[in-house]
Design a protein around this motif. Structure first.
Motif, short mmCIF file in Angstrom:
data_model
loop_
_atom_site.label_atom_id
_atom_site.label_comp_id
_atom_site.label_asym_id
_atom_site.label_seq_id
_atom_site.Cartn_x
_atom_site.Cartn_y
_atom_site.Cartn_z
N MET A 1 3.56 3.30 3.75
CA MET A 1 3.82 5.14 4.03
C MET A 1 3.55 5.52 4.87
O MET A 1 4.48 6.43 6.15
N TYR A 2 1.72 5.80 5.48
CA TYR A 2 1.42 6.54 6.33
C TYR A 2 0.36 5.43 7.07
O TYR A 2 0.16 4.00 6.54
N ASP A 3 -0.03 5.55 8.06
CA ASP A 3 -1.41 4.08 8.78
C ASP A 3 -2.33 5.02 8.46
O ASP A 3 -2.62 5.42 9.48
N TRP A 4 -2.84 4.42 7.32
CA TRP A 4 -4.22 5.15 7.06
C TRP A 4 -5.29 4.85 8.24
O TRP A 4 -6.08 4.97 7.64
N ASP A 5 -5.26 3.38 8.27
CA ASP A 5 -6.42 3.17 9.65
C ASP A 5 -6.14 4.04 10.08
O ASP A 5 -7.05 4.00 10.71
N ALA A 6 -5.06 4.51 11.25
CA ALA A 6 -5.72 5.34 11.70
C ALA A 6 -6.58 6.66 11.88
O ALA A 6 -6.96 6.88 12.18
N LEU A 7 -5.36 7.37 10.14
CA LEU A 7 -6.50 8.80 9.76
C LEU A 7 -7.14 8.09 9.24
O LEU A 7 -8.45 9.27 9.39
N TRP A 8 -7.98 6.73 9.23
CA TRP A 8 -9.76 6.26 8.79
C TRP A 8 -10.21 6.76 9.88
O TRP A 8 -11.18 7.09 10.34
N HIS A 42 -8.93 -6.88 3.48
CA HIS A 42 -10.35 -7.96 3.28
C HIS A 42 -11.69 -6.06 3.79
O HIS A 42 -11.32 -5.55 3.85
N PRO A 43 -13.03 -7.10 3.36
CA PRO A 43 -14.26 -6.26 4.11
C PRO A 43 -13.94 -5.07 4.85
O PRO A 43 -14.65 -3.66 4.45
N THR A 44 -13.34 -5.37 6.14
CA THR A 44 -12.93 -4.07 7.23
C THR A 44 -11.73 -3.43 7.17
O THR A 44 -11.43 -2.33 7.49
N ASP A 45 -10.72 -3.55 5.98
CA ASP A 45 -9.90 -2.98 5.59
C ASP A 45 -9.96 -1.32 5.22
O ASP A 45 -11.20 -1.38 4.37
N VAL A 46 -9.03 -0.33 4.86
CA VAL A 46 -9.13 0.79 4.27
C VAL A 46 -8.42 0.54 2.60
O VAL A 46 -6.86 0.04 2.39
N ALA A 47 -8.82 0.95 1.84
CA ALA A 47 -8.52 0.90 0.26
C ALA A 47 -8.15 2.54 0.04
O ALA A 47 -8.88 3.00 0.60
N VAL A 48 -7.17 2.49 -0.78
CA VAL A 48 -6.47 4.23 -0.53
C VAL A 48 -6.56 4.39 -2.57
O VAL A 48 -5.52 3.82 -2.68
#
Length: 294
Positions: A1-8, A42-48
């Motif tokens: 839905m959103y680019d969560w990594d960009a928001l992070w 993965h460890p560097t990914d963002v959970a939402v």
């Protein structure tokens, strides 16, 4: 839905540390009183995580950190000049400001009449283009209408984006005063035409960014399937794409084939503005060939 990594990364300065006994960002539902909607892969990914009014992003950067993103702040604002009849009882031309918030499932539109007075000043609703004072835009149907960030964004659109429409507005009135016609078909030399094309491309790009969050992959695949056999001979024919989708769903049971909710898809499509329908067509229609040019 959103680019969560960009928001992070965009809101890095608003993250806070979180003291837990494990390093798994996917095991915070109880501590956060929130639902895990997108696990970290993965460890560097963002959970939402999601609550009624916000998303909570959890990730590892020098320890576990959290970022709260309130849903009422995830809005998009698009501006356009409407110079062709779209079935509304409004005098042409007029300015349309469309607000969309996918997170809160809210949409709203403000429209202001455009006129040019005897002194050559351009008026939008009750304000001139030069004074850069925004008229009343209550947007009462939006839950975040009084939010300071939203109001600041509206002012930026009015003060920075709206003046870029001046050449199109002037061209419309100049053509109408010379020919008496309600549509402008001549826009000047090659450089002027290129300027208009560049702006058209930017409008389409922005609308496609909104639509990519509004429709699922399956829904976009269904629409693309329908558009393979639909011709758009002129600008006016781009309005009402949902009618073609509805007809194909009835005839071919496409919603079952693509495993999606057909009624929900049609509801989304009926709410699209003309610019958004054009953006869908530009993104999903097959490229024209010498023998089947649209």
């Amino acid at each position: 839905m959103y680019d969560w990594d960009a928001l992070w990364h965009e809101h890095e300065g608003y993250r806070t540390g979180f003291d837990v006994q494990h390093n798994d960002a996917n095991q915070l539902a109880d501590e956060l009183s929130a639902k895990l909607m997108k696990p970290a892969q993965h460890p560097t990914d963002v959970a939402v995580y999601e609550t009624a009014d916000k998303f909570i992003l959890a990730g590892h950067a020098d320890g576990l950190q959290l970022l709260e993103v309130f849903k009422h702040g995830l809005f998009d604002i698009t501006l356009r000049l409407v110079s062709e009849d779209e079935g509304l009882e409004l005098t042409l031309p007029y300015v349309e400001i469309h607000v969309d918030n996918l997170a809160t499932e809210e949409q709203a539109v403000w429209r202001g009449a455009v006129r040019r007075d005897e002194e050559g000043r351009i008026w939008i609703d009750s304000r001139t283009l030069d004074e850069q004072v925004m008229p009343a835009m209550p947007f009462d149907e939006l839950s975040f209408t009084d939010n300071a960030r939203f109001r600041d964004a509206l002012h930026r659109v009015w003060e920075e984006d709206l003046p870029t429409l001046r050449p199109l507005i002037e061209a419309w009135f100049d053509h109408t005063s010379l020919t008496g016609e309600a549509e402008a078909h001549h826009y000047g030399d090659e450089s002027r035409v290129q300027q208009i094309c560049d702006r058209y491309a930017e409008i389409v790009r922005r609308e496609q960014a909104v639509l990519s969050r509004q429709f699922s992959d399956a829904e976009l695949q269904l629409i693309a399937h329908v558009l393979q056999n639909v011709r758009f001979e002129d600008a006016a024919s781009c309005r009402g794409v949902w009618l073609a989708v509805e007809a194909c769903m009835i005839d071919e049971e496409l919603d079952q084939h693509f495993k999606l909710d057909g009624e929900a898809l049609l509801g989304k499509m009926k709410a699209l503005s003309y610019a958004q329908e054009v953006a869908l067509i530009e993104a999903l229609s097959p490229l024209p060939t010498a023998s089947t040019a649209e």
